[in-house]
Design an enzyme around this catalytic site. Structure first.
Site, PDB file in Angstrom:
ATOM      1  N   ARG A   1       0.911  -1.162   0.000  1.00  0.00           N
ATOM      2  CA  ARG A   1       0.000   0.000   0.000  1.00  0.00           C
ATOM      3  C   ARG A   1       0.932   1.189   0.000  1.00  0.00           C
ATOM      4  NH1 ARG A   1      -2.381   3.942  -0.860  1.00  0.00           N
ATOM      5  NH2 ARG A   1      -4.167   4.820   0.218  1.00  0.00           N
TER       6      ARG A   1
ATOM      7  N   GLU B   1      -5.539   6.953  11.191  1.00  0.00           N
ATOM      8  CA  GLU B   1      -5.714   5.552  10.762  1.00  0.00           C
ATOM      9  C   GLU B   1      -5.305   4.618  11.893  1.00  0.00           C
ATOM     10  OE1 GLU B   1      -4.065   4.382   6.920  1.00  0.00           O
ATOM     11  OE2 GLU B   1      -3.114   2.652   7.862  1.00  0.00           O
TER      12      GLU B   1
ATOM     13  N   HIS C   1       2.607   7.435   5.588  1.00  0.00           N
ATOM     14  CA  HIS C   1       2.914   6.057   5.993  1.00  0.00           C
ATOM     15  C   HIS C   1       2.819   5.117   4.801  1.00  0.00           C
ATOM     16  CE1 HIS C   1      -1.359   6.920   6.553  1.00  0.00           C
ATOM     17  NE2 HIS C   1      -1.592   5.662   6.184  1.00  0.00           N
TER      18      HIS C   1
HETATM   19 MN    MN Z   1      -3.481   5.110   5.189  1.00  0.00          MN
END
Ligand code: MN
Ligand code: MN
Length: 394
Positions: free
Chosen positions: A99, A108, A147
């Site tokens: 990702r 998150e 991230h």
């Molecule tokens: Mn994220």
């Protein structure tokens, strides 16, 4: 009626909206598989009454974004309109699946269901965070913090929770997308390199892509690493206090024991067969649930005589609007395991039984026809079957 249907009726009768002499058979369209999964919708308990919103959404009904390297599917206010406070994404990364580097407006929070992933996060102090999160691990990236996630040897599957129900996984700020939408001469100026450096760059975001399984974490570090992020962006439910109850266990992670998690509080709850997560409500926030294993039933009391019972199984999202009373029964023969998530810095709940135990008995008896045995032996004061947060318990 075909022979096939006849056979089914004798061995496994089709579910019907009939309770004793009330109701009747369905003559028209049937969806028995869905009806069997939701018996309390077809034949509700007599105590259910009134108009209530849908408080259930199975991930199986969500659109899945299938990519090279993994997949994702989301539950937001578009799928479950009541869930205004939180949204969830169920994501899978293949071994080496990534990702991509990104950030978003929402915080998150995540729970690793299976496998493991190497996560990176970078904070405003210029500090980098790199960690391998295993099954049962949790992370929290506060809003705006960039991230990335990468599946390790066996891949990774996890649930992501965002502190805004309107969140969409399809509208995050991706590093490849920004490069694609910045003129090459500006990029050349920014990085002090020739303009043609950027001619081979992709013209859109990667989102999820298939990369390589990384080596050991100590061989996968930045060239010039500043200090690491403190406090840590990751944690585990094991680090929290385990509350043992008659019918199951609960662990809590919130800002008291996971400092980075300032907007999301969570509990990992296990209810044994026949057990019940007792009657309670939360004085601070609505509850977002994700069912990990087993099957259960939740009734939600909405005041003004309104109540409805919903059925859940592994892979479903449940929701309890702010302050509404509820309980959850394990209706299966295996452990019911689920997450309770709140958009709050702390876990907080009010137990009906404990509240009653602390109320003057004479006052209580004026409300309900109960006797001293009930009051003295069946209400719990501090032999907690629930999850009241107590910092001193840590
Ligand atoms: Mn994220
Ligand atoms: Mn609850």
């Amino acid at each position: 009626m075909t022979n096939e249907n006849k056979d089914q009726q004798t061995t496994d009768p089709l579910p019907q909206p009939k309770v004793g002499r009330r109701g009747g058979q369905i003559f028209g369209a049937h969806n028995p598989e869905v009806e069997r999964q939701n018996p309390d919708m077809l034949t509700p308990p007599d105590t259910d009454y009134g108009t209530m919103p849908s408080l259930k959404w199975p991930y199986a009904l969500s659109h899945t974004r299938v990519e090279d390297g993994g997949w994702s599917r989301e539950v937001t206010i578009r799928e479950l309109p009541e869930s205004t406070t939180l949204a969830g994404v169920n994501m899978h990364l293949e071994p080496g699946g990534v990702r991509e580097l990104h950030w978003h407006k929402e915080a998150e929070w995540a729970f690793m269901i299976k496998g493991s992933a190497r996560i990176t996060g970078f904070d405003e102090n210029g500090h980098m965070f790199i960690d391998d999160v295993e099954e049962g691990g949790v992370w929290n990236f506060p809003s705006g913090i960039p991230h990335s996630l990468k599946g390790l040897e066996n891949g990774a599957e996890f649930i992501l929770v965002f502190d805004d129900g309107a969140f969409s996984e399809n509208s995050t700020f991706s590093i490849t997308d920004w490069f694609a939408h910045t003129p090459n001469d500006v990029l050349a100026k920014n990085f002090s390199v020739p303009e043609d450096t950027f001619t081979t760059f992709a013209n859109g975001e990667k989102y999820i892509y298939q990369g390589k399984v990384p080596g050991p974490i100590n061989q996968d570090l930045p060239k010039h690493q500043n200090n690491t992020v403190k406090p840590s962006f990751s944690s585990r439910f094991d680090y929290g206090k385990k509350v043992n109850m008659k019918g199951g266990t609960a662990r809590i992670l919130d800002s008291h024991n996971f400092e980075q998690s300032t907007t999301i509080a969570a509990a990992l709850v296990e209810v044994e067969p026949g057990g019940i997560r007792e009657l309670h409500w939360h004085p601070n926030e609505a509850e977002w649930q994700y069912y990990l294993e087993g099957q259960g039933r939740m009734s939600v009391f909405a005041s003004s005589g309104k109540a409805r019972t919903y059925n859940y199984q592994a892979g479903d999202v449940g929701y309890v609007p702010f302050a509404m009373g509820h309980y959850i029964e394990n209706t299966g023969d295996t452990t019911l395991r689920f997450l309770e998530i709140f958009r709050s810095e702390r876990f907080a709940e009010i137990s009906l039984s404990q509240w009653m135990s602390q109320t003057p008995p004479a006052l209580l008896k004026e409300h309900l026809p109960i006797d001293n045995d009930f009051i003295n032996h069946h209400l719990h004061a501090d032999n907690r079957p629930v999850l009241n947060w107590n910092k001193n318990n840590m």
